[in-house]
Enzyme design. Structure first.
Site, PDB file in Angstrom:
ATOM      1  N   ASP A   1      88.184  31.066  46.277  1.00 21.32           N
ATOM      2  CA  ASP A   1      87.977  30.096  47.342  1.00 21.32           C
ATOM      3  C   ASP A   1      88.315  28.698  46.833  1.00 21.32           C
ATOM      4  O   ASP A   1      88.176  28.415  45.624  1.00 21.32           O
ATOM      5  CB  ASP A   1      86.515  30.112  47.804  1.00 21.32           C
ATOM      6  CG  ASP A   1      86.146  31.411  48.498  1.00 21.32           C
ATOM      7  OD1 ASP A   1      87.043  32.068  49.048  1.00 21.32           O
ATOM      8  OD2 ASP A   1      84.946  31.750  48.489  1.00 21.32           O
TER       9      ASP A   1
ATOM     10  N   TYR B   1      81.652  36.930  37.644  1.00 15.39           N
ATOM     11  CA  TYR B   1      81.410  35.637  38.265  1.00 15.39           C
ATOM     12  C   TYR B   1      80.022  35.121  37.901  1.00 15.39           C
ATOM     13  O   TYR B   1      79.052  35.885  37.870  1.00 15.39           O
ATOM     14  CB  TYR B   1      81.472  35.748  39.793  1.00 15.39           C
ATOM     15  CG  TYR B   1      82.775  36.258  40.340  1.00 15.39           C
ATOM     16  CD1 TYR B   1      83.790  35.386  40.710  1.00 15.39           C
ATOM     17  CD2 TYR B   1      83.001  37.632  40.511  1.00 15.39           C
ATOM     18  CE1 TYR B   1      84.992  35.853  41.227  1.00 15.39           C
ATOM     19  CE2 TYR B   1      84.193  38.108  41.023  1.00 15.39           C
ATOM     20  CZ  TYR B   1      85.188  37.214  41.379  1.00 15.39           C
ATOM     21  OH  TYR B   1      86.374  37.690  41.884  1.00 15.39           O
TER      22      TYR B   1
ATOM     23  N   ASP C   1      78.688  29.420  52.130  1.00 18.71           N
ATOM     24  CA  ASP C   1      78.716  28.534  50.961  1.00 18.71           C
ATOM     25  C   ASP C   1      78.403  27.120  51.424  1.00 18.71           C
ATOM     26  O   ASP C   1      78.105  26.882  52.614  1.00 18.71           O
ATOM     27  CB  ASP C   1      80.056  28.611  50.218  1.00 18.71           C
ATOM     28  CG  ASP C   1      81.245  28.152  51.060  1.00 18.71           C
ATOM     29  OD1 ASP C   1      81.039  27.534  52.132  1.00 18.71           O
ATOM     30  OD2 ASP C   1      82.388  28.396  50.649  1.00 18.71           O
TER      31      ASP C   1
ATOM     32  N   ARG D   1      79.977  35.281  48.095  1.00 14.54           N
ATOM     33  CA  ARG D   1      79.280  34.637  49.211  1.00 14.54           C
ATOM     34  C   ARG D   1      78.474  35.644  50.029  1.00 14.54           C
ATOM     35  O   ARG D   1      77.371  35.347  50.500  1.00 14.54           O
ATOM     36  CB  ARG D   1      80.282  33.917  50.114  1.00 14.54           C
ATOM     37  CG  ARG D   1      80.862  32.647  49.491  1.00 14.54           C
ATOM     38  CD  ARG D   1      81.855  31.997  50.425  1.00 14.54           C
ATOM     39  NE  ARG D   1      83.105  32.738  50.539  1.00 14.54           N
ATOM     40  CZ  ARG D   1      83.846  32.814  51.641  1.00 14.54           C
ATOM     41  NH1 ARG D   1      83.436  32.215  52.752  1.00 14.54           N
ATOM     42  NH2 ARG D   1      84.973  33.489  51.650  1.00 14.54           N
TER      43      ARG D   1
END
Length: 302
Positions: free
Chosen positions: A47, A75, A89, A181
């Site tokens: 993103d 992540y 987010d 997310r």
């Protein structure tokens, strides 16, 4: 007569530490321009707000991108409790709020339902296609989307730190197609406190790690000077998960022409397995091993 590509015929991977506020496509375009490369692509979109590892493939390395895209990725991310947003987010608007805040023990207990083979509904603002259009385009137009759940393998999901009552830092190792997310959103719902991602960083992907990755500033400073050439990793780096067969000199031309040819396999390679053939450490082809031969599906230029 075929169209001649402009640029340098260079191959390999440039591992970039993507800064926030830049799209993955913009990174690829910048790298291709900086290295004057004929062809470029990337493995796994980040993103715009996310940071961290983006593996940019150049030239012949674009042929092995699926082996990075399909590999496990890790992540680190921070979740903000008490708010659910339209984008899952911090870029979106707050859609719902809650006063509850979870304890560390409650977070630990809830994580187990998100490990292993799960079904995950992608965020409305994502690149998933709906009737041929990107979900984020439809969402921006005000459409209320009900995206179908998709399978995802989560190898690891752990609570790393708890800076304060409103935030938690977690680490996830997952397979292809995972949306951090969505994990934050669904975890917040499971805990009854709601949640969204405020920080997301990819730290490794397949064989590549963000340690030592090229920064945006280094790309700008080294652009079109040849300085970045030494930072390229060979395309063979992406093939560490595949069995390697040695290729006799007499088989090189046949394999590069897409024809089956004899190879020398490792002892444990079985009929029908995918493998790659190398000559002096360089990839010649990827294909299926059958009766002492490799039947190529991808071939690499000399």
């Amino acid at each position: 007569m075929g169209r001649t590509r402009k640029g340098r015929a260079i191959s390999g991977f440039l591992i970039v530490d993507k800064p926030p506020g830049i799209t993955s496509t913009s990174v690829v375009n910048k790298v291709r321009w900086a290295l004057e490369a004929q062809k470029a692509g990337h493995a796994g979109t980040l993103d715009p707000a996310a940071t961290g590892l983006l593996a940019v493939a150049l030239g012949e390395a674009t042929k092995v991108l699926p082996y990075v895209t399909d590999a496990l990725k890790a992540y680190d991310f921070t979740t903000r409790w008490g708010q659910e947003t339209t984008t899952d987010d911090a870029e979106g608007e707050v859609a719902r709020e809650a006063d509850a805040r979870p304890t560390d023990a409650a977070i630990e207990a809830a994580l187990d339902q998100f490990r292993g083979d799960i079904l995950q509904v992608p965020p409305a603002f994502s690149a998933v296609k709906v009737d041929g259009e990107r979900a984020y385009d439809l969402a921006r137009d005000g459409e209320v989307l009900e995206l179908a759940a998709r399978p995802l393998h989560v190898r690891e999901l752990t609570l790393v730190a708890r800076p304060d009552a409103d935030h938690a830092t977690l680490r996830m190792v997952c397979g292809k197609g995972g949306y951090v997310r969505s994990i934050a959103r669904d975890l917040g719902r499971a805990l009854g406190c709601l949640g969204h991602v405020t920080r997301l960083r990819r730290i490794w992907s397949g064989p590549f790690t963000v340690d030592g990755a090229v920064t945006w500033e280094e790309i700008e400073q080294g652009a079109r000077t040849g300085a970045l050439d030494s930072r390229l990793l060979p395309l063979e780096t992406a093939l560490v998960g595949l069995p390697e067969c040695r290729c006799p000199e007499l088989s090189v031309a046949s394999l590069r022409n897409g024809q089956p040819a004899p190879v020398i396999p490792p002892e444990d390679l079985e009929w029908g397995e995918e493998a790659w053939a190398s000559r002096n450490g360089k990839a010649i082809a990827i294909g299926v091993f059958e009766a002492g031969h490799l039947r190529p599906s991808r071939v690499f230029a000399a």
